[in-house]
Design a protein around this motif. Structure first.
Motif, PDB file in Angstrom:
ATOM      1  N   SER A 267       0.457  -1.156   0.343  1.00 26.88           N
ATOM      2  CA  SER A 267       0.116   0.255  -0.237  1.00 26.88           C
ATOM      3  C   SER A 267       0.819   1.277   0.208  1.00 26.88           C
ATOM      4  O   SER A 267       0.271   2.312   0.397  1.00 26.88           O
ATOM      5  CB  SER A 267      -1.207  -0.229   1.139  1.00 26.88           C
ATOM      6  OG  SER A 267      -2.226   0.559   0.899  1.00 26.88           O
ATOM      7  N   GLY A 270       1.952   2.748   3.563  1.00 23.83           N
ATOM      8  CA  GLY A 270       0.890   2.570   5.117  1.00 23.83           C
ATOM      9  C   GLY A 270       0.114   2.985   4.853  1.00 23.83           C
ATOM     10  O   GLY A 270      -0.408   2.583   3.151  1.00 23.83           O
ATOM     11  N   GLN A 327      -3.020   1.723  15.492  1.00 31.98           N
ATOM     12  CA  GLN A 327      -3.142   1.170  14.784  1.00 31.98           C
ATOM     13  C   GLN A 327      -4.340  -0.430  14.098  1.00 31.98           C
ATOM     14  O   GLN A 327      -3.879  -1.346  14.175  1.00 31.98           O
ATOM     15  CB  GLN A 327      -1.780   0.722  13.458  1.00 31.98           C
ATOM     16  CG  GLN A 327      -1.255   2.122  13.885  1.00 31.98           C
ATOM     17  CD  GLN A 327      -1.154   2.586  12.153  1.00 31.98           C
ATOM     18  OE1 GLN A 327      -1.808   3.786  12.100  1.00 31.98           O
ATOM     19  NE2 GLN A 327      -1.092   2.359  11.129  1.00 31.98           N
TER      20      GLN A 327
ATOM     21  N   GLU B  82     -13.630   1.127   0.626  1.00 33.23           N
ATOM     22  CA  GLU B  82     -13.101   0.649   0.901  1.00 33.23           C
ATOM     23  C   GLU B  82     -12.090  -0.521  -0.153  1.00 33.23           C
ATOM     24  O   GLU B  82     -11.236  -1.085  -0.810  1.00 33.23           O
ATOM     25  CB  GLU B  82     -13.541  -0.651   1.401  1.00 33.23           C
ATOM     26  CG  GLU B  82     -13.761   0.135   3.226  1.00 33.23           C
ATOM     27  CD  GLU B  82     -12.622   0.225   4.459  1.00 33.23           C
ATOM     28  OE1 GLU B  82     -11.820  -0.654   3.864  1.00 33.23           O
ATOM     29  OE2 GLU B  82     -12.745   1.560   4.418  1.00 33.23           O
ATOM     30  N   MET B 135       1.194   9.815  10.355  1.00 28.81           N
ATOM     31  CA  MET B 135      -0.160   8.952  10.075  1.00 28.81           C
ATOM     32  C   MET B 135      -1.313   8.989  11.384  1.00 28.81           C
ATOM     33  O   MET B 135      -2.218   7.753  11.033  1.00 28.81           O
ATOM     34  CB  MET B 135       1.114   8.052  10.721  1.00 28.81           C
ATOM     35  CG  MET B 135       2.239   8.295   9.411  1.00 28.81           C
ATOM     36  SD  MET B 135       3.423   6.152   9.837  1.00 28.81           S
ATOM     37  CE  MET B 135       4.609   7.124  11.070  1.00 28.81           C
ATOM     38  N   PRO B 273     -12.770   4.489   7.960  1.00 28.54           N
ATOM     39  CA  PRO B 273     -12.795   3.807   9.220  1.00 28.54           C
ATOM     40  C   PRO B 273     -12.153   3.747  10.496  1.00 28.54           C
ATOM     41  O   PRO B 273     -11.081   4.613  10.359  1.00 28.54           O
ATOM     42  CB  PRO B 273     -13.421   2.644   8.645  1.00 28.54           C
ATOM     43  CG  PRO B 273     -12.456   2.326   7.325  1.00 28.54           C
ATOM     44  CD  PRO B 273     -12.242   4.254   7.040  1.00 28.54           C
ATOM     45  N   PRO B 279      -6.123   2.097  11.378  1.00 30.07           N
ATOM     46  CA  PRO B 279      -5.333   3.297  11.374  1.00 30.07           C
ATOM     47  C   PRO B 279      -6.115   5.020  10.747  1.00 30.07           C
ATOM     48  O   PRO B 279      -6.904   4.549  10.572  1.00 30.07           O
ATOM     49  CB  PRO B 279      -4.475   2.504  10.242  1.00 30.07           C
ATOM     50  CG  PRO B 279      -5.547   1.979   9.605  1.00 30.07           C
ATOM     51  CD  PRO B 279      -6.374   1.498  10.522  1.00 30.07           C
ATOM     52  N   GLY B 325       2.874   8.762   4.508  1.00 36.08           N
ATOM     53  CA  GLY B 325       1.742   8.762   5.415  1.00 36.08           C
ATOM     54  C   GLY B 325       1.265   7.386   4.956  1.00 36.08           C
ATOM     55  O   GLY B 325       1.678   6.485   4.076  1.00 36.08           O
ATOM     56  N   ASN B 326       0.149   7.237   5.944  1.00 37.14           N
ATOM     57  CA  ASN B 326      -0.881   5.938   5.505  1.00 37.14           C
ATOM     58  C   ASN B 326      -1.804   6.282   3.732  1.00 37.14           C
ATOM     59  O   ASN B 326      -3.163   6.574   4.426  1.00 37.14           O
ATOM     60  CB  ASN B 326      -1.728   5.929   6.536  1.00 37.14           C
ATOM     61  CG  ASN B 326      -0.630   5.937   8.301  1.00 37.14           C
ATOM     62  OD1 ASN B 326      -0.190   4.880   8.260  1.00 37.14           O
ATOM     63  ND2 ASN B 326      -1.935   5.546   9.284  1.00 37.14           N
ATOM     64  N   PHE B 327      -0.945   6.503   3.166  1.00 37.74           N
ATOM     65  CA  PHE B 327      -1.345   6.440   2.111  1.00 37.74           C
ATOM     66  C   PHE B 327      -3.177   5.141   1.525  1.00 37.74           C
ATOM     67  O   PHE B 327      -3.299   5.741   0.962  1.00 37.74           O
ATOM     68  CB  PHE B 327      -0.649   5.647   0.816  1.00 37.74           C
ATOM     69  CG  PHE B 327      -0.815   5.820  -0.860  1.00 37.74           C
ATOM     70  CD1 PHE B 327      -0.902   7.175  -1.480  1.00 37.74           C
ATOM     71  CD2 PHE B 327      -1.607   4.201  -1.830  1.00 37.74           C
ATOM     72  CE1 PHE B 327      -1.316   7.481  -2.377  1.00 37.74           C
ATOM     73  CE2 PHE B 327      -1.740   4.789  -2.973  1.00 37.74           C
ATOM     74  CZ  PHE B 327      -1.653   6.307  -3.358  1.00 37.74           C
ATOM     75  N   GLY B 328      -3.203   4.134   2.166  1.00 40.45           N
ATOM     76  CA  GLY B 328      -3.797   3.869   1.904  1.00 40.45           C
ATOM     77  C   GLY B 328      -5.419   4.183   2.419  1.00 40.45           C
ATOM     78  O   GLY B 328      -6.475   3.947   1.784  1.00 40.45           O
ATOM     79  N   VAL B 329      -5.144   4.828   3.597  1.00 39.46           N
ATOM     80  CA  VAL B 329      -6.520   5.969   4.634  1.00 39.46           C
ATOM     81  C   VAL B 329      -6.480   7.513   3.237  1.00 39.46           C
ATOM     82  O   VAL B 329      -7.710   7.573   2.756  1.00 39.46           O
ATOM     83  CB  VAL B 329      -5.705   6.279   5.704  1.00 39.46           C
ATOM     84  CG1 VAL B 329      -6.785   7.058   6.262  1.00 39.46           C
ATOM     85  CG2 VAL B 329      -5.630   4.979   6.590  1.00 39.46           C
ATOM     86  N   LEU B 331      -6.473   7.634   0.291  1.00 41.67           N
ATOM     87  CA  LEU B 331      -6.720   7.685  -0.788  1.00 41.67           C
ATOM     88  C   LEU B 331      -8.852   6.885  -0.854  1.00 41.67           C
ATOM     89  O   LEU B 331      -9.497   7.602  -1.595  1.00 41.67           O
ATOM     90  CB  LEU B 331      -6.246   5.687  -1.469  1.00 41.67           C
ATOM     91  CG  LEU B 331      -6.344   5.254  -2.466  1.00 41.67           C
ATOM     92  CD1 LEU B 331      -5.200   3.678  -2.683  1.00 41.67           C
ATOM     93  CD2 LEU B 331      -6.111   5.790  -3.408  1.00 41.67           C
ATOM     94  N   TYR B 334      -9.694  10.402   0.057  1.00 38.95           N
ATOM     95  CA  TYR B 334     -10.109  11.493  -1.979  1.00 38.95           C
ATOM     96  C   TYR B 334     -11.123  11.427  -2.485  1.00 38.95           C
ATOM     97  O   TYR B 334     -11.996  12.043  -2.861  1.00 38.95           O
ATOM     98  CB  TYR B 334      -8.251  11.172  -3.016  1.00 38.95           C
ATOM     99  CG  TYR B 334      -7.941  11.593  -3.907  1.00 38.95           C
ATOM    100  CD1 TYR B 334      -8.264  13.297  -3.590  1.00 38.95           C
ATOM    101  CD2 TYR B 334      -8.325  11.115  -5.037  1.00 38.95           C
ATOM    102  CE1 TYR B 334      -7.701  13.619  -4.963  1.00 38.95           C
ATOM    103  CE2 TYR B 334      -8.346  11.396  -6.157  1.00 38.95           C
ATOM    104  CZ  TYR B 334      -8.073  12.353  -6.040  1.00 38.95           C
ATOM    105  OH  TYR B 334      -7.929  13.934  -7.331  1.00 38.95           O
TER     106      TYR B 334
END
Lengths: 443, 482
Positions: A267, A270, A327, B82, B135, B273, B279, B325-329, B331, B334
């Motif tokens: 990902s 993170g 986390q 998700e 993060m 979430p 996270p 950073g927490n790229f998945g978050v 995304l 965005y």
């Protein structure tokens, strides 16, 4: 409007109850001078349109290549059931378990996570996790500083440079002395590390396998540290910990790890998971949430967040850390992955990764001009030295759809010709043979 | 319910890879290998699925329960985001990719998301630039505090302290302390910052004032322009804790209002979430004068429209995250912003503020609301009277709500209200839900008068009753092995 259920009639009824003429009256306290000078965002889109746009963006990333990139972040297989369980709304739409009676699922999972990582790392205590492996190492260092009341840390240059750059940012204003001891051909300089520990040293910080993939024994160094009153901190790699000598067995006081390899997607950096474990004697210095087992008035077993007096919502500026989140979902994912893959499955993942890496190293070394950076044993990753700049090697192979590894010169001046190459159980011999063939051709 | 470890049966097959042809000892000397196995569980896939499904059912989440948890913005988390974050093109991209030669093009999609997200957040807040690296919210605070320190150091200022109001989130003073500052707390007046109190302590040694708007009582800080002026006079920076941004989208841009540093909680306002405690993601925005101090790397776009990362920023505070950073978050947030767009985001705040005021009005006759005037997205009630007269405390009311299927409001925060109960309904809850909740809460408050013992005994319908926290702290059973 999506996700906003209020109908115009309901808005009217609600405004009537509030006793205001219109919505704007709710914001009357914000004076005109403070109103936005612009709010120039695009018009909303349908779910389908956003998905299509995001799919197009995702397609611009090149993930189809055979990749040997690692550097502490590894692509292991994740069982399908893991995603399915994680998708349960009761887990991922919950908040921090401050109301334990309505959060026993999260709390028991944290407790089980703590059990899993303490067993894996062979340590006594764990918290519920922090942001990532680098943050975990920083928090470990701060534990040592509080525990010893000393202000110096001896850090091996073989500790991930990605962690070390974060460490130096965080400690910049805290008047800590970080002494980095240079590596010797990718190996720890044990004599220099031992010599650098003195009466002012709060901690010795090392990593196993180190950033170059080499596996070493830190038992003696940790004994030296203990004799001089310093705390021993070891960063490690959880999947390989099923087979490698443990931080606990080496005598580490604090052991940390990047938890990504336990079932979290790469990902692009993170969210990940910082694993933090320690000896029981240091538990009160540990930052972050900790779940503990207890009972209710009827004697039923339950779980709560415990030792909260260390945390910022109670201690404010005197807290052990400013970190508020843990986390939790990443820790849950790691736990579920550990359970699904199981003790045997994780051990096999480790063994197959080590086998693949050693096969790759053997294949590569048969190419004229290619050698290993050192002769020491390694786990699933190794540093190979080429007759040309490693960046050039990467460029040549990327055109063939292969990412051969990470050029070490980026973080280690003098190693411009070295490439860090990793394998997991997801690689097969055909991938590795193709890497070797293309490398041979390119050189 | 027994732990997953006690369910383990040696030999039971999980999701195993094939047996390797070799063993680690063929490559690594025995002295470097582990003695004995790790003692992790051996379970069938169904064992694991049953265990975690059963655990999930012991949790309240937004998907199953109304969650009016003040300060936490527990709004609905759209499902499609998700799926977006799980797209292979995003989820499988290795973070070292853009650091390879030619790697910018290989990660063009992710870099574009980061670039565009920074632009969106700038427009939403009126800040000049953003970093997506922090993060979590508290991590954003620390990043902001480090930038504040770097700014003053660069100007040759000797600044030692940061001022926080007594209503601040606990992480504010904790983050300031970790960045090396002394924390000075000032008392609020009428629920908001008192400019006179601020003027009394602000001086040349003040590096920054940290505040949130609306504040933790859900009130707008009416003296904001005076606070900005006081800061400017001593070159102190003004920090915005974005935890409460859900109240002011399109109504106030903190950049326009004079703030220098802001952190946002994407897991609050932008609907990602909470995951049971993370996270999250805590991007930080800055005004023009702080741009040189932003963390590295920074994403940039050249004239040809190609994206890359830049590292050459000599005044930068350095790296605060291993990567971006927490790229998945990021995304998910965005995708949420694209979905709602300009009008949608404005409607978010309007509906959130309307719902909070509606609930406040409906409850104010039955429970004391210390600052009972138009609030923003949340309000704080006090159970002090019930506590004094009937020995029914905020905690008891919280537990009674759990019994009726609601998550409790935030309790005992902010610290300046006794027996505080902080309600934040969010914009995604319907009027029906609010009405049912209000009816149930009124019922609980009435019962507290007639049968306080029944309220103190709550919860009785959940898997466990109130747990012995003193025992937990003393016994320290924090793993199955201790």
């Amino acid at each position: 409007m999506p996700y906003i259920p209020h109908t115009p009639e309901e808005v009217r009824e609600m405004l009537d109850v509030v006793g205001l003429p219109d919505i704007e009256a709710l914001f009357a306290e914000i004076p005109p001078a403070l109103r936005p000078q612009s709010f120039d965002l695009a018009k909303g889109m349908t779910e389908m349109a956003v998905r299509t746009a995001m799919e197009r963006l995702a397609a611009k990333n090149h993930i189809e290549m055979v990749s040997f990139l690692g550097g502490g972040y590894y692509d292991h297989y994740v069982p399908a059931a893991s995603d399915m369980l994680l998708a349960r709304g009761e887990f991922y739409t919950a908040y921090t378990p401050y109301q334990p009676e309505a959060s026993q699922g999260t709390l028991q999972a944290i407790f089980e996570y703590q059990t899993a990582v303490t067993r894996l790392l062979d340590m006594e205590c764990s918290n519920a996790g922090v942001y990532d492996g680098g943050t975990a190492l920083y928090e470990a260092l701060m534990m040592a500083v509080r525990h010893t009341r000393r202000k110096k840390a001896v850090v091996s240059a073989t500790v991930s440079p990605i962690y070390r750059i974060v460490l130096s940012t965080y400690t910049k204003n805290l008047h800590l002395d970080l002494v980095v001891v240079p590596h010797k051909n990718g190996l720890d300089d044990f004599d220099a590390l031992a010599a650098a520990i003195d009466g002012d040293t709060a901690a010795i910080v090392v990593q196993n396998p180190n950033f170059f993939g080499n596996v070493q024994d830190f038992t003696e160094l940790f004994a030296t540290a203990r004799a001089k009153g310093a705390v021993s901190i070891m960063s490690c790699y959880p999947v390989l910990q099923t087979v490698l000598k443990t931080p606990g067995a080496m005598g580490a006081d604090i052991a940390t790890a990047e938890g990504q390899s336990l079932g979290l997607p790469l990902s692009f950096g993170g969210p990940y998971l910082g694993i933090m474990t320690c000896r029981k004697t240091m538990i009160r210095q540990m930052p972050g949430r900790i779940a503990g087992r207890t009972k209710d008035a009827q004697g039923r077993t339950g779980y709560v967040l415990t030792l909260q007096a260390r945390e910022q919502h109670i201690r404010r500026q005197k807290a052990t850390s400013n970190i508020c989140s843990n986390q939790a979902l990443c820790a849950l994912r790691a736990l579920i992955n550990v359970c699904l893959t199981g003790n045997e499955g994780l051990t096999r993942q480790a063994a197959r990764s080590i086998e693949n890496a050693n096969y790759a190293a053997w294949k590569l070394c048969s190419i004229p001009g290619v050698s290993l950076l050192n002769e020491a044993p390694f786990g699933n990753e190794f540093a190979a030295v080429f007759p040309v700049n490693a960046k050039k090697v990467v460029r040549m192979l990327m055109d063939d759809g292969i990412v051969p590894g990470f050029p070490l010169g980026r973080y280690y001046p003098g190693l411009e010709n070295a490439l860090l190459i990793c394998c997991t159980e997801k690689h097969d011999r055909a991938d590795i043979d193709r890497l070797a063939r293309r490398l041979e051709k390119a050189l | 319910m027994s732990t997953v470890f006690s369910k383990s049966v040696p030999g039971r097959e999980g999701v195993w890879p094939d047996l390797p042809k070799t063993a680690p000892i063929d490559f690594i000397p025995a002295a470097l290998l582990r003695d004995g196995d790790a003692g992790l569980p051996s379970l069938s896939e169904l064992d694991v699925v049953r265990h975690f499904t059963a655990l999930s059912r012991k949790n309240y989440g937004i998907d199953s329960n109304f969650y009016p948890l003040g300060s936490c913005t527990m709004k609905y988390n759209p499902k499609f985001t998700e799926e977006v974050a799980a797209l292979a093109g995003f989820a499988r991209l290795h973070p070292l990719t853009p650091q390879l030669p030619g790697g910018g093009d290989m990660s063009a999609g992710s870099l574009e998301v980061m670039y565009e997200m920074e632009r969106c957040l700038c427009e939403i807040t009126g800040m000049a630039a953003f970093t997506l690296h922090p993060m979590a919210g508290a991590h954003g605070e620390l990043t902001g505090a480090l930038m504040i320190a770097a700014y003053h150091a660069d100007k040759g200022h000797k600044k030692t302290k940061i001022i926080c109001p007594d209503s601040a989130h606990g992480t504010n003073p904790a983050s300031a302390a970790i960045a090396g500052f002394e924390v000075v707390t000032i008392a609020s007046k009428d629920g908001i910052i008192d400019p006179a109190a601020l003027a009394a302590v602000i001086d040349d040694e003040t590096a920054a004032v940290m505040m949130t708007v609306p504040n933790t009582l859900g009130l707008f800080e009416c003296h904001l322009p005076e606070i900005v002026a006081l800061c400017r006079k001593v070159d102190a920076l003004l920090y915005y804790d974005g935890a409460n941004l859900n109240a002011i989208l399109g109504k106030l841009r903190v950049g326009d209002a004079g703030f220098d540093v802001v952190h946002l909680n994407l897991h609050k306002t932008f609907a990602t979430p909470h995951g049971g405690g993370g996270p999250g993601a805590g991007p930080v925005g800055v005004s023009e004068r702080l741009i040189p101090f932003l963390p590295i790397s920074r994403v940039q776009k050249d004239d040809a429209g190609r994206f890359s990362l830049s590292y050459d920023h000599p005044k930068s505070i350095g790296y605060v995250a291993p990567f971006y950073g927490n790229f998945g978050v990021v995304l998910k947030a965005y995708a949420y912003i694209l979905r709602l767009g300009r009008e949608g985001l404005i409607r978010v705040s309007e509906a959130a503020v309307l719902s909070a005021n509606y609930m406040r009005k409906r409850l104010a006759d039955a429970i004391e609301v210390p600052f009972n005037r138009v609030c923003m997205h949340e309000f704080v009630a006090s159970a002090a009277k019930l506590a004094a007269e009937k020995n029914v405390r905020a905690l008891d009311i919280a537990k009674a709500l759990l019994d009726r299927g609601y998550h409790a409001p935030t309790i005992y925060f902010p610290l300046i209200v006794k027996e505080a109960l902080m309600f934040e309904p969010t914009e995604t809850e319907s009027k029906d839900t609010l009405d049912t909740f209000v009816a149930d809460l009124l019922d609980i408050l009435a019962l507290a008068e007639t049968d306080p013992e029944a309220i103190r005994a709550c919860p009785t319908t959940l898997p466990v009753g109130r747990l012995d926290e003193t025992y937990a702290a003393r016994a320290m059973e924090i793993t199955d092995d201790l």
